[in-house]
Write a protein that holds these residues in place. Structure first.
Motif, PDB file in Angstrom:
ATOM      1  N   PHE A 161      39.862  44.684  44.823  1.00  0.00           N
ATOM      2  CA  PHE A 161      39.930  44.997  46.250  1.00  0.00           C
ATOM      3  C   PHE A 161      41.347  44.806  46.791  1.00  0.00           C
ATOM      4  O   PHE A 161      42.177  44.112  46.195  1.00  0.00           O
ATOM      5  CB  PHE A 161      38.924  44.165  47.053  1.00  0.00           C
ATOM      6  CG  PHE A 161      39.146  42.675  47.006  1.00  0.00           C
ATOM      7  CD1 PHE A 161      39.975  42.038  47.923  1.00  0.00           C
ATOM      8  CD2 PHE A 161      38.494  41.886  46.054  1.00  0.00           C
ATOM      9  CE1 PHE A 161      40.167  40.664  47.889  1.00  0.00           C
ATOM     10  CE2 PHE A 161      38.673  40.511  46.010  1.00  0.00           C
ATOM     11  CZ  PHE A 161      39.520  39.901  46.931  1.00  0.00           C
ATOM     12  N   LEU A 164      37.037  44.213  51.603  1.00  0.00           N
ATOM     13  CA  LEU A 164      36.166  43.318  50.832  1.00  0.00           C
ATOM     14  C   LEU A 164      34.756  43.345  51.397  1.00  0.00           C
ATOM     15  O   LEU A 164      33.774  43.421  50.644  1.00  0.00           O
ATOM     16  CB  LEU A 164      36.701  41.887  50.862  1.00  0.00           C
ATOM     17  CG  LEU A 164      35.787  40.859  50.184  1.00  0.00           C
ATOM     18  CD1 LEU A 164      35.702  41.103  48.683  1.00  0.00           C
ATOM     19  CD2 LEU A 164      36.276  39.432  50.465  1.00  0.00           C
ATOM     20  N   MET A 174      32.884  46.220  50.213  1.00  0.00           N
ATOM     21  CA  MET A 174      32.688  46.276  48.769  1.00  0.00           C
ATOM     22  C   MET A 174      31.573  45.342  48.285  1.00  0.00           C
ATOM     23  O   MET A 174      30.940  45.602  47.261  1.00  0.00           O
ATOM     24  CB  MET A 174      34.009  45.910  48.072  1.00  0.00           C
ATOM     25  CG  MET A 174      34.042  46.231  46.596  1.00  0.00           C
ATOM     26  SD  MET A 174      35.677  45.915  45.852  1.00  0.00           S
ATOM     27  CE  MET A 174      36.600  47.282  46.529  1.00  0.00           C
TER      28      MET A 174
END
Length: 395
Positions: free
Chosen positions: A129, A137, A140
């Motif tokens: 990331f 983040l 994700m």
């Protein structure tokens, strides 16, 4: 017992108790002797109330673990043979087939390689990331995400992330966080008590260090540490530590214990020298960027400033694109006081050239990068060394 050969092994003499000195004693053992079978059956090693085998701890290793835990602001520490071993222990203890780990794109290279190869072979997936974008983040993290690695600052390119923001996002999603805190060394900031902008604080779950660096300070020891505040999490790590057989030598532990009292002095001396040399490089026309968290133009400077006023003696410069990789290598070769070598925080200043294209998914800068690690030489001599080496590449 009349044979002197037996007497050499089973001699009855015991030295008097009460000896004390500034340096802790050094206990070396694989085998630990039990008084009787009752002691054997009763002895416990998980809570450090007793000794069972050298791998499970001695008074020497327990002493260093306690001191590192205090330094880090944690409660428990495990020792392993290197900083990379600390990273791999965390991964092995906390991840299983089908899990996912998220790693910043600017993380220590071997951390990423361990994920690409060993973890992938075990059915554990990974993604990288953007280390400067907490929202990336947050987007994700998925159902399989079990661990988020963090690093402050990033390896080689020295971007300093908004650590509290990243940790808060992971905690909100119920995901564990592990920080490679080798640069901070427990001195720059407390990883378990990171202040939030709106007040309050948040902390990582695990802090790892390469004690090879500042805790040792001599460039002659390999060792790592894994520190936590949560007892249950510590036990998960400790059981994996036991089952995988991680151990450290008593003589190495002795060297780290001996170095700890001067650690803050060395850290601050290299911090001061690093800032002076970095400021000198800012005025040089050969480079386009100087990557040092204490410099206002360095990525994440504001994040660093909110957490700390200390920096390690480590920074990088980005050479202008007009200089080829061969020219930059020639500059590095021309340095006399800076020695070419990996690692940092030892007494000798070090330098390494890097190519970002092979290190980052999306390199932020163009041009060759050179990382400097300040030792304990006079900084004016180091500045003069850089100046004379630049003559080989011209302007």
């Amino acid at each position: 017992m009349t044979d002197p050969r037996t007497g050499l092994i089973h001699h009855p003499y015991e030295p008097p108790a009460g000896f004390d000195a500034p340096a802790p004693g050094v206990f070396k053992a694989s085998t630990v002797i039990f008084k009787d079978t009752a002691a054997l059956h009763a002895r416990a090693w998980k809570d450090k109330t007793g000794y069972t085998y050298g791998l499970h701890g001695t008074p020497t290793t327990f002493t260093l673990e306690a001191r590192i835990a205090s330094l880090e602001g944690g409660l428990q520490t495990l020792l392993v043979p290197s900083g990379l071993a600390a990273i791999s222990l965390v991964d092995m203890a906390l991840l299983k087939h089908g899990d996912e780990v998220l790693i910043p794109d600017n993380a220590y290279g071997p951390n990423k390689e361990f994920a690409r190869h060993e973890l992938a072979a075990w059915g554990i997936t990974h993604r990288f990331f953007d280390p400067m974008d907490p929202a990336a983040l947050a987007a994700m993290i998925g159902p399989a995400t079990r661990l988020v690695w963090l690093e402050a600052p990033g390896s080689v390119t020295m971007e300093f992330p908004d650590l509290p923001a990243f940790v808060r996002i992971a905690k909100h999603r119920g995901v564990l966080t592990a920080l490679d805190n080798t640069w901070g060394a427990g001195l720059a900031f407390n990883a378990f008590d990171l202040p939030l902008a709106e007040g309050g604080s948040v902390g990582v779950d695990i802090s790892v260090q390469a004690l090879t660096k500042y805790a040792s300070g001599g460039a002659d020891v390999l060792m790592g540490s894994v520190t936590t505040r949560d007892e249950a999490l510590h036990l998960r790590l400790k059981l994996c530590h036991m089952r995988t057989g991680w151990g450290v030598g008593a003589n190495d532990v002795e060297l780290v214990l001996r170095a700890l009292p001067t650690m803050a002095l060395r850290y601050d001396a290299q911090d001061w020298a690093g800032r002076r040399l970095a400021e000198w490089w800012e005025a040089r026309p050969e480079v386009t960027h100087v990557l040092h968290p204490a410099l206002p133009e360095s990525p994440g400077h504001d994040h660093w400033q909110r957490l700390s006023r200390r920096t390690a003696g480590l920074f990088s410069v980005v050479f202008d694109e007009r200089y080829s990789a061969a020219q930059v290598d020639a500059f590095v070769d021309a340095l006399q006081l800076f020695k070419i070598g990996f690692s940092w925080a030892g007494p000798v200043s070090l330098v390494v050239p890097y190519g970002l294209a092979s290190m980052r998914a999306k390199p932020t800068w163009k041009g060759a990068v050179v990382r400097f690690s300040l030792g304990l030489e006079a900084v004016d001599d180091l500045i003069a060394d850089c100046a004379q080496a630049l003559t080989v590449v011209g302007r």
